[in-house]
Design an enzyme around this catalytic site. Structure first.
Site, PDB file in Angstrom:
ATOM      1  N   SER A 277      80.413  39.801  23.647  1.00  0.00           N
ATOM      2  CA  SER A 277      80.670  38.896  22.515  1.00  0.00           C
ATOM      3  C   SER A 277      81.499  39.576  21.430  1.00  0.00           C
ATOM      4  O   SER A 277      82.479  39.006  20.929  1.00  0.00           O
ATOM      5  CB  SER A 277      79.363  38.339  21.939  1.00  0.00           C
ATOM      6  N   HIS A 307      74.717  38.578  29.570  1.00  0.00           N
ATOM      7  CA  HIS A 307      74.778  39.000  28.157  1.00  0.00           C
ATOM      8  C   HIS A 307      73.690  38.223  27.388  1.00  0.00           C
ATOM      9  O   HIS A 307      72.514  38.307  27.733  1.00  0.00           O
ATOM     10  CB  HIS A 307      76.206  38.745  27.644  1.00  0.00           C
ATOM     11  N   HIS A 353      71.260  47.989  31.266  1.00  0.00           N
ATOM     12  CA  HIS A 353      72.247  47.916  30.179  1.00  0.00           C
ATOM     13  C   HIS A 353      73.531  48.623  30.597  1.00  0.00           C
ATOM     14  O   HIS A 353      73.502  49.571  31.381  1.00  0.00           O
ATOM     15  CB  HIS A 353      71.696  48.568  28.903  1.00  0.00           C
ATOM     16  N   ASP A 408      66.498  41.721  25.089  1.00  0.00           N
ATOM     17  CA  ASP A 408      66.119  40.377  25.535  1.00  0.00           C
ATOM     18  C   ASP A 408      64.776  40.330  26.248  1.00  0.00           C
ATOM     19  O   ASP A 408      64.196  39.257  26.408  1.00  0.00           O
ATOM     20  CB  ASP A 408      67.209  39.818  26.465  1.00  0.00           C
TER      21      ASP A 408
HETATM   22  N1  NMX Z   1      68.066  43.733  37.972  1.00  0.00           N
HETATM   23  C1  NMX Z   1      68.636  43.863  39.187  1.00  0.00           C
HETATM   24  N2  NMX Z   1      69.740  44.581  39.441  1.00  0.00           N
HETATM   25  C2  NMX Z   1      70.283  45.229  38.397  1.00  0.00           C
HETATM   26  C3  NMX Z   1      69.728  45.170  37.113  1.00  0.00           C
HETATM   27  C4  NMX Z   1      68.584  44.373  36.909  1.00  0.00           C
HETATM   28  N3  NMX Z   1      68.010  44.220  35.716  1.00  0.00           N
HETATM   29  N4  NMX Z   1      70.486  45.922  36.278  1.00  0.00           N
HETATM   30  C5  NMX Z   1      71.500  46.419  37.029  1.00  0.00           C
HETATM   31  N5  NMX Z   1      71.367  45.992  38.308  1.00  0.00           N
HETATM   32  C6  NMX Z   1      72.265  46.234  39.428  1.00  0.00           C
HETATM   33  C7  NMX Z   1      73.645  45.650  39.097  1.00  0.00           C
HETATM   34  O1  NMX Z   1      73.647  44.250  39.330  1.00  0.00           O
HETATM   35  C8  NMX Z   1      74.528  46.468  40.017  1.00  0.00           C
HETATM   36  O2  NMX Z   1      74.374  45.938  41.328  1.00  0.00           O
HETATM   37  P1  NMX Z   1      75.676  45.820  42.321  1.00  0.00           P
HETATM   38  O3  NMX Z   1      76.189  47.211  42.472  1.00  0.00           O
HETATM   39  O4  NMX Z   1      75.081  45.245  43.559  1.00  0.00           O
HETATM   40  O5  NMX Z   1      76.652  44.921  41.640  1.00  0.00           O
HETATM   41  C9  NMX Z   1      73.868  47.838  39.987  1.00  0.00           C
HETATM   42  O6  NMX Z   1      72.501  47.619  39.586  1.00  0.00           O
HETATM   43  C10 NMX Z   1      74.501  48.805  39.010  1.00  0.00           C
HETATM   44  O7  NMX Z   1      74.553  48.194  37.729  1.00  0.00           O
HETATM   45  P2  NMX Z   1      74.489  49.084  36.386  1.00  0.00           P
HETATM   46  O8  NMX Z   1      75.667  49.979  36.395  1.00  0.00           O
HETATM   47  O9  NMX Z   1      73.148  49.695  36.266  1.00  0.00           O
HETATM   48  O10 NMX Z   1      74.584  47.968  35.251  1.00  0.00           O
HETATM   49  P3  NMX Z   1      75.879  47.248  34.651  1.00  0.00           P
HETATM   50  O11 NMX Z   1      76.401  48.090  33.539  1.00  0.00           O
HETATM   51  O12 NMX Z   1      76.843  46.888  35.724  1.00  0.00           O
HETATM   52  O13 NMX Z   1      75.257  45.899  34.100  1.00  0.00           O
HETATM   53  C11 NMX Z   1      73.658  44.562  32.963  1.00  0.00           C
HETATM   54  C12 NMX Z   1      74.464  45.861  32.940  1.00  0.00           C
HETATM   55  C13 NMX Z   1      72.964  44.381  31.623  1.00  0.00           C
HETATM   56  C14 NMX Z   1      74.618  43.388  33.188  1.00  0.00           C
HETATM   57  C15 NMX Z   1      72.625  44.624  34.106  1.00  0.00           C
HETATM   58  O14 NMX Z   1      71.720  45.686  33.867  1.00  0.00           O
HETATM   59  C16 NMX Z   1      71.852  43.333  34.288  1.00  0.00           C
HETATM   60  O15 NMX Z   1      72.341  42.444  34.999  1.00  0.00           O
HETATM   61  N6  NMX Z   1      70.645  43.179  33.652  1.00  0.00           N
HETATM   62  C17 NMX Z   1      69.913  41.948  33.680  1.00  0.00           C
HETATM   63  C18 NMX Z   1      70.530  40.923  32.727  1.00  0.00           C
HETATM   64  C19 NMX Z   1      70.269  41.307  31.289  1.00  0.00           C
HETATM   65  O16 NMX Z   1      69.167  41.620  30.883  1.00  0.00           O
HETATM   66  N7  NMX Z   1      71.326  41.220  30.459  1.00  0.00           N
HETATM   67  C20 NMX Z   1      71.174  41.420  29.019  1.00  0.00           C
HETATM   68  C21 NMX Z   1      71.881  42.655  28.481  1.00  0.00           C
HETATM   69  C22 NMX Z   1      71.659  42.772  26.996  1.00  0.00           C
HETATM   70  N8  NMX Z   1      72.344  41.693  26.265  1.00  0.00           N
HETATM   71  O17 NMX Z   1      71.750  41.019  25.481  1.00  0.00           O
HETATM   72  O18 NMX Z   1      73.546  41.490  26.459  1.00  0.00           O
HETATM   73  C1  MLT Z   2      74.370  43.470  22.994  1.00  0.00           C
HETATM   74  O1  MLT Z   2      73.541  43.435  22.066  1.00  0.00           O
HETATM   75  O2  MLT Z   2      75.543  43.103  22.816  1.00  0.00           O
HETATM   76  C2  MLT Z   2      73.895  43.856  24.351  1.00  0.00           C
HETATM   77  O3  MLT Z   2      72.891  44.811  24.304  1.00  0.00           O
HETATM   78  C3  MLT Z   2      74.992  44.153  25.332  1.00  0.00           C
HETATM   79  C4  MLT Z   2      75.821  45.373  25.109  1.00  0.00           C
HETATM   80  O4  MLT Z   2      75.679  46.122  24.172  1.00  0.00           O
HETATM   81  O5  MLT Z   2      76.683  45.589  25.997  1.00  0.00           O
END
Ligand code: NMX
Ligand code: MLT
Length: 475
Positions: A277, A307, A353, A408
């Site tokens: 964002s 996100h 994250h 979250d």
């Molecule tokens: N559950 C399942 N798989 C996960 C999760 C999770 N909570 N977190 C990471 N992974 C997987 C990810 O999908 C990826 O799989 P693949 O290689 O098959 O594509 C692998 O682990 C490596 O990912 P990372 O490098 O650890 O994480 P990345 O930086 O790519 O993504 C998020 C970060 C936040 C998108 C990811 O951790 C996620 O999808 N979390 C759940 C959604 C979430 O809570 N989002 C909110 C973030 C905070 N916000 O408010 O924005």
């Molecule tokens: C945020 O507050 O924007 C989330 O934690 C996601 C991020 O920092 O990438």
């Protein structure tokens, strides 16, 4: 004049700050107000030339210093770990979490003015801190609160634009549409059409940003009441602070809910510049699109499930756990449920994250709020159980870089406790909060004359050819 809430709070802060030498640069910002000026804009007027000179000097003295190497992984992996943005209002440390102008969340809770003694920070104080790098006095915060209240009038066509959508449309769609309709009153757009000199861009940007921050809670509350309370809107109460008034307009007048809202807005306001964002807002703003256009774009990024929408997903997921297994689910059953989610190709929402590598301090402070105010809430107890169960499972999965909870994972159960049970609405609350951070930085973007954002992209053919050439020349 000392503006910290107490001398001992300042002493505690100084001793903590003294222990962390890496913070020395940002700490230069943490200063007592040298001026009793109540007007935020004139404070900025004083600060801007100094920061413009600083940036000019950085560019001329260190412009060619390398900050790291770009790898193919970074290019195809969402630019993770690539430093590529200037963002003044906050900085994220992977281990420690967010600092707003050098202050951690517990430090903000100690030194920013609160509505009640020992209570949660007033978001207006945080806004002042983000914009100026200085901790404001209670009087300055009250003046800003009044200024925002006086800017909060929303024209009828904004409500009409929202009403043109079905009331079943996602709350983020309705909210972003409302923000787009607010754009009609952009001061920046008007000034640009009238030929404003670029050295003055920050001034109408400031007006737009303060107006936008003042108006988004009104629009957001309208969407909530339209969707869930038969369109029975509650007028704003100018005597209340920003967080309390938002809670009031939503229909929640419990003092603890107002405290929660102040904390919620403060901790969700900013998370450095690379999150989807903030980055979107900054990118769109770099084309000199006005703050409304930039912030509406940012909201559309926030509405994605990886996100901001994750806060909705977390509560819906927790409720699905309860529906299937009951509130008194054992840890073994919970573990099984987490694996079931992962095996069906879904993420566990609220965990992981892009930058953080430890438990998010925004999760920690919400947990502390829950321990203080709602320790017996069954869903809070389930969230606590998840904290024990999920990280080992994600670690066992083997690919997740951060198995710990993010902001979250906790917010929904707090809101749910005080009666705000409609999970689909939660990302709107995140959006209102984020207006503080994105808008603060947009003002500095224009004040510093930051450039149009336009990184270079390449194709897979280009990468193949480049890598082959690099390999041949190193052989
Ligand atoms: N559950 C399942 N798989 C996960 C999760 C999770 N909570 N977190 C990471 N992974 C997987 C990810 O999908 C990826 O799989 P693949 O290689 O098959 O594509 C692998 O682990 C490596 O990912 P990372 O490098 O650890 O994480 P990345 O930086 O790519 O993504 C998020 C970060 C936040 C998108 C990811 O951790 C996620 O999808 N979390 C759940 C959604 C979430 O809570 N989002 C909110 C973030 C905070 N916000 O408010 O924005
Ligand atoms: C945020 O507050 O924007 C989330 O934690 C996601 C991020 O920092 O990438």
């Amino acid at each position: 004049m000392v503006f910290f809430r107490s001398v001992s709070a300042l002493a505690r802060l100084r001793s903590r700050v003294g222990q962390q030498s890496s913070l020395s640069n940002s700490v230069r910002w943490i200063q007592m107000q040298s001026s009793t000026d109540m007007d935020l804009k004139s404070q900025l007027q004083e600060l801007i030339p100094e920061q413009q000179d600083r940036l000019k000097k950085l560019k001329s003295e260190h412009g060619k210093v390398q900050l790291g190497n770009i790898t193919v992984d970074m290019v195809i992996g969402g630019m993770r770990g690539m430093t590529g943005l200037l963002w003044e209002t906050s900085l994220l440390d992977p281990e420690e979490g967010i600092r707003f102008r050098g202050l951690s969340i517990p430090e903000c809770q100690k030194v920013l003015p609160a509505a009640q003694s020992g209570g949660e920070p007033l978001p207006e104080g945080l806004l002042w801190l983000l914009l100026t790098g200085k901790v404001p006095s209670k009087e300055q915060v009250e003046a800003l609160s009044q200024d925002l209240a006086n800017r909060a009038a929303v024209p009828d066509y904004v409500y009409n634009a929202i009403d043109a959508l079905p009331s079943t449309a996602h709350p983020m769609t309705q909210f972003a549409s409302g923000v787009m309709a607010l754009q009609v009153q952009s001061e920046f757009q008007k000034a640009y059409e009238n030929g404003i000199h670029k050295s003055k861009f920050w001034e109408p940007t400031y007006e737009d940003c303060l107006n936008l921050i003042a108006r988004v809670p009104v629009v957001a509350a309208y969407v909530y009441r339209r969707m869930y309370k038969n369109g029975d809107s509650i007028p704003s109460d100018k005597s209340l602070d920003y967080g309390a008034n938002f809670s009031h307009m939503l229909g929640f007048d419990d003092d603890k809910m107002k405290e929660l809202m102040r904390l919620y807005i403060t901790i969700h306001s900013d998370h450095e510049g690379g999150n989807v964002s903030a980055h979107t807002g900054h990118l769109v703003g770099s084309a000199l699109s006005d703050p409304y256009l930039s912030f509406a774009a940012a909201l559309n990024g926030l509405a994605g499930p990886l996100h901001g929408l994750a806060n909705q997903e977390v509560l819906l997921w927790i409720k699905s756990v309860v529906e299937e297994c009951g509130e008194n689910i054992s840890k073994d059953q919970l573990k099984e449920y987490v694996w079931k989610t992962l095996n069906s190709g879904k993420v566990v929402p609220g965990y992981g994250h892009g930058v953080l590598r430890k438990t998010d301090p925004r999760y920690v402070c919400q947990r502390e709020f829950a321990l203080k105010h709602l320790p017996d809430d069954p869903l809070f107890q389930l969230v606590s159980k998840l904290y024990e169960v999920v990280p080992p499972v994600l670690t066992e999965l083997g690919k997740v870089k951060n198995p710990w909870p993010n902001v979250d994972a906790h917010s929904g159960v707090l809101l749910n406790h005080y009666g705000l049970t409609e999970a689909r609405y939660y990302t709107v609350l995140f959006g209102v909060s984020r207006s503080l951070g994105i808008c603060s930085q947009l003002i500095w973007d224009r004040a510093l004359g930051l450039a149009l954002e336009r990184p270079k992209s390449v194709t897979m053919d280009w990468l193949d050819a480049f890598c082959k050439k690099a390999k041949a020349s190193s052989a």
